[in-house]
Design an enzyme around this catalytic site. Sequence first.
Site, mmCIF file in Angstrom:
data_model
loop_
_atom_site.group_PDB
_atom_site.id
_atom_site.type_symbol
_atom_site.label_atom_id
_atom_site.label_comp_id
_atom_site.label_asym_id
_atom_site.label_seq_id
_atom_site.Cartn_x
_atom_site.Cartn_y
_atom_site.Cartn_z
ATOM 1 N N HIS A 1 0.830 -1.193 0.000
ATOM 2 C CA HIS A 1 0.000 0.000 0.000
ATOM 3 C C HIS A 1 0.870 1.250 0.000
ATOM 4 C CE1 HIS A 1 -4.417 -0.789 1.141
ATOM 5 N NE2 HIS A 1 -3.935 -1.886 0.609
ATOM 6 N N GLU B 1 -6.389 -0.258 -6.006
ATOM 7 C CA GLU B 1 -7.387 0.629 -5.406
ATOM 8 C C GLU B 1 -6.985 2.070 -5.673
ATOM 9 O OE1 GLU B 1 -5.406 -1.151 -3.096
ATOM 10 O OE2 GLU B 1 -6.588 -2.995 -2.982
#
Length: 318
Positions: free
Chosen positions: A38, A106
């Site tokens: 991430h 994402e």
Amino acid sequence: MTSFGYFLSCEEFTPAQLLQQARMAADAGFTRLAISDHYHPWTDTQGNSPFVWSMIGALSQTVDLPVTTLVTCPTVRMHPAVTAQAAATSSVLLGGRFTLGVGTGEALNEHVLGDRWPAFEERADMLEEAVEVMRKLFSGEQTSHSGTHYTVDNARLYTPPEGPLPVLVSGFGPKAAGLAGRIGDGFVTMAPDEDAIGAFREGGGTGKRVVGGLKVCWAQDRDDAVDTVHRLWPTEHLPGELNQILPTPAHFEQASELVTRAQVSDSTACGPDVEEHADAVRAYVAAGFDEVYVGQIGQEQEEFFTAYRDKVLPALGG
């Protein structure tokens, strides 16, 4: 036989904490590690987000366990040619025990360079082309590529992977599962969904591995554990495509206000009940998973590893 690994959460823990968890996981009897990739945590409360490729380098010098990214997005924030070099070096550092898990990503992580966030169909097409580019580069041969989304000009990995470098493809619906079956060496999914696994098999995944995992919260008091999960990981319970389209931790915090404590209590293994934890993992085994990664939410890491070493893993036959 299903193997059990530990899931290192880069969103919640510092680099030093992650390395300590890796050591404790090996000592507790977990046979593999997975690690998230991430740029941002899901919420500010989680509070961390170290660079995964630095972490994998450190892990290679800390433990002897195989490592898998769950998952990397090689399409927007990082070009597939750069991702291929990072993955190849990770494979060499880990003596061939590295697996690259990839997905369509994402907006939370991929919007940071200001690029447009495409719809799923386009992202899936980008992922397919990215996997093609990376596989060409993994060969160690000089590679050029001119495609719909990516260009590679006379690139070569002079430090290629050590042996085959498996690429697992993540998916959360039948289309993504079918794509994983067609282009991946395995399928990553975070729910024990037999229909999704069936779509993966039908799409070309017969004989390929299925990988996934779950988050739990071991604690002496179940109510305290539920509170911890509700505070740190309400995002696990957001519906539909919100996880793919919300752009910032602040947006996730707003959406998470809709997640109730009861939802967390009903769907997450919390507290000190060995069978509750074992049953949560058994659901993945029953669905046909080859590898299941368990991540502990919160700071009671030593208690978690002791409990899983002495009670939960033996109950699972691990």
